[in-house]
Scaffold this active site. Structure first.
Site, PDB file in Angstrom:
ATOM      1  N   GLY A  18       1.825   7.181   1.090  1.00  0.00           N
ATOM      2  CA  GLY A  18       1.867   8.633   1.050  1.00  0.00           C
ATOM      3  C   GLY A  18       1.153   9.234  -0.141  1.00  0.00           C
ATOM      4  O   GLY A  18       0.373  10.186  -0.011  1.00  0.00           O
ATOM      5  N   CYS A  56       6.647   6.877  -4.451  1.00  0.00           N
ATOM      6  CA  CYS A  56       6.251   6.370  -3.142  1.00  0.00           C
ATOM      7  C   CYS A  56       6.398   7.525  -2.156  1.00  0.00           C
ATOM      8  O   CYS A  56       7.521   7.974  -1.886  1.00  0.00           O
ATOM      9  CB  CYS A  56       7.121   5.179  -2.735  1.00  0.00           C
ATOM     10  SG  CYS A  56       6.762   4.562  -1.057  1.00  0.00           S
ATOM     11  N   GLY A  57       5.286   7.997  -1.629  1.00  0.00           N
ATOM     12  CA  GLY A  57       5.314   9.165  -0.755  1.00  0.00           C
ATOM     13  C   GLY A  57       6.007   8.902   0.565  1.00  0.00           C
ATOM     14  O   GLY A  57       6.848   9.694   1.015  1.00  0.00           O
ATOM     15  N   GLU A  83       8.790  -1.189  -4.258  1.00  0.00           N
ATOM     16  CA  GLU A  83       7.824  -1.307  -3.169  1.00  0.00           C
ATOM     17  C   GLU A  83       7.487  -2.772  -2.910  1.00  0.00           C
ATOM     18  O   GLU A  83       7.269  -3.550  -3.850  1.00  0.00           O
ATOM     19  CB  GLU A  83       6.544  -0.546  -3.501  1.00  0.00           C
ATOM     20  CG  GLU A  83       6.724   0.972  -3.546  1.00  0.00           C
ATOM     21  CD  GLU A  83       5.406   1.706  -3.474  1.00  0.00           C
ATOM     22  OE1 GLU A  83       4.639   1.462  -2.516  1.00  0.00           O
ATOM     23  OE2 GLU A  83       5.127   2.521  -4.374  1.00  0.00           O
ATOM     24  N   ARG A  84       7.429  -3.122  -1.639  1.00  0.00           N
ATOM     25  CA  ARG A  84       7.079  -4.496  -1.303  1.00  0.00           C
ATOM     26  C   ARG A  84       5.645  -4.770  -1.767  1.00  0.00           C
ATOM     27  O   ARG A  84       4.737  -3.987  -1.544  1.00  0.00           O
ATOM     28  CB  ARG A  84       7.220  -4.768   0.196  1.00  0.00           C
ATOM     29  CG  ARG A  84       6.324  -3.957   1.088  1.00  0.00           C
ATOM     30  CD  ARG A  84       6.406  -4.399   2.542  1.00  0.00           C
ATOM     31  NE  ARG A  84       5.495  -3.607   3.363  1.00  0.00           N
ATOM     32  CZ  ARG A  84       5.255  -3.841   4.638  1.00  0.00           C
ATOM     33  NH1 ARG A  84       5.848  -4.837   5.247  1.00  0.00           N
ATOM     34  NH2 ARG A  84       4.424  -3.076   5.307  1.00  0.00           N
ATOM     35  N   HIS A 108      11.042   1.017   5.515  1.00  0.00           N
ATOM     36  CA  HIS A 108      11.844   1.464   4.378  1.00  0.00           C
ATOM     37  C   HIS A 108      13.314   1.236   4.657  1.00  0.00           C
ATOM     38  O   HIS A 108      13.774   1.381   5.791  1.00  0.00           O
ATOM     39  CB  HIS A 108      11.614   2.955   4.108  1.00  0.00           C
ATOM     40  CG  HIS A 108      10.210   3.281   3.702  1.00  0.00           C
ATOM     41  ND1 HIS A 108       9.778   3.249   2.404  1.00  0.00           N
ATOM     42  CD2 HIS A 108       9.134   3.622   4.455  1.00  0.00           C
ATOM     43  CE1 HIS A 108       8.488   3.566   2.370  1.00  0.00           C
ATOM     44  NE2 HIS A 108       8.083   3.780   3.608  1.00  0.00           N
TER      45      HIS A 108
END
Length: 270
Positions: A72, A209-210, A200-201, A151
């Site tokens: 994002g 993280c958008g 985040e992976r 997510h």
């Protein structure tokens, strides 16, 4: 090779204009340029490429070299880049991603993009609401939402005190998520405001993280914690997320994008 360093509320990537440059091994390049001691330093690599179906194409690689379908904050920076560098000549345009074509709307000032709204499409619920999970001997509840990438949203108090470096990998790599997942840890302040930290992976904890903010907003509205429009506070700044639940069903993300600097690197030295 020429590059541009950009960030969206602290989520920083190295961008390569593949209208002009050619990248043979983007996964290896992502690992090298992302290194904050021996490379440029970033959360990953994003390629801005020609597209046969949209105005441009975005390919996004995490710091570990793995490719993700969407980002994002990254796509807002792509929007700013192609607008500011005149690869598009309009304020509304489409970007091809691994999660489909996304529509962007740019708000310019003095000929430069300062705020970008991204239509992220319709979210997909990927879990029970909520679903119980056991991580390292403790029980947690999460809501799974896909925004084109996976997510898992968890609700906790005092998220600032979480040791994500220690706990993040166990959430990311849990057997419940065979392709790994992004993990959002949420503190609800009011029906219009939430705080978020994200693991985040492929990149670890990032400043923003958008798609994670969008997933968290959807999960929060879905579970009755917030309204359908919410401001999300992340380590690097705030995003406004609107879920048009009663209309198109699409999720819209609005936030800034910043070009930090441009440069060149000798790929043989990385």
């Amino acid at each position: 090779m020429k590059f541009t360093k950009m960030q969206g509320i602290g989520n920083d990537y190295v961008y390569i204009n593949c209208f002009e440059e050619s990248v043979e091994d983007p996964a290896e390049l992502a690992r090298k340029v992302s290194d904050r001691h021996f490379g440029i330093g970033s959360d990953g690599l994003i390629l801005i490429c020609p597209s046969e179906t949209a105005d441009c194409r975005m390919r996004m690689f995490n710091a570990d070299g793995s490719e993700s379908q969407m980002c994002g904050n990254g796509i807002r920076c792509v929007g700013k880049y192609v607008f500011d560098h005149h690869l598009v000549d309009k304020t509304e345009f489409d970007v091809e991603t691994g999660a489909g074509i996304k529509h962007l709307k740019v708000k310019p000032e003095h000929g430069r993009a300062v705020q970008i709204t991204v239509d992220l499409g319709v979210p997909e619920i990927t879990s029970q609401v909520p679903e119980l999970i056991r991580v390292e001997g403790k029980d947690y509840e999460f809501i799974g939402i896909s925004m084109g990438n996976p997510h898992a949203v968890y609700y906790m108090s005092d998220i600032g005190g979480l040791d994500l470096q220690a706990m993040g990998p166990a959430f990311e790599e849990h057997e419940r998520f065979p392709e790994r997942t992004n993990s959002e840890f949420i503190e609800v302040v009011s029906p219009e405001y939430i705080r978020m930290r994200v693991w985040e992976r492929g990149s670890g904890e990032t400043w923003a993280c958008g798609t994670g903010a969008a997933a968290s907003a959807v999960a929060s509205a879905l579970s009755g914690r917030t309204f359908d429009t919410v401001e999300v506070e992340l380590k690097g700044g705030n995003l406004t997320i609107h879920w048009d639940r009663k209309g198109s069903g699409h999720v819209f993300m609005t936030g800034p994008a910043v070009e930090v600097f441009e440069g060149e690197f000798d790929i043989r030295n990385l």
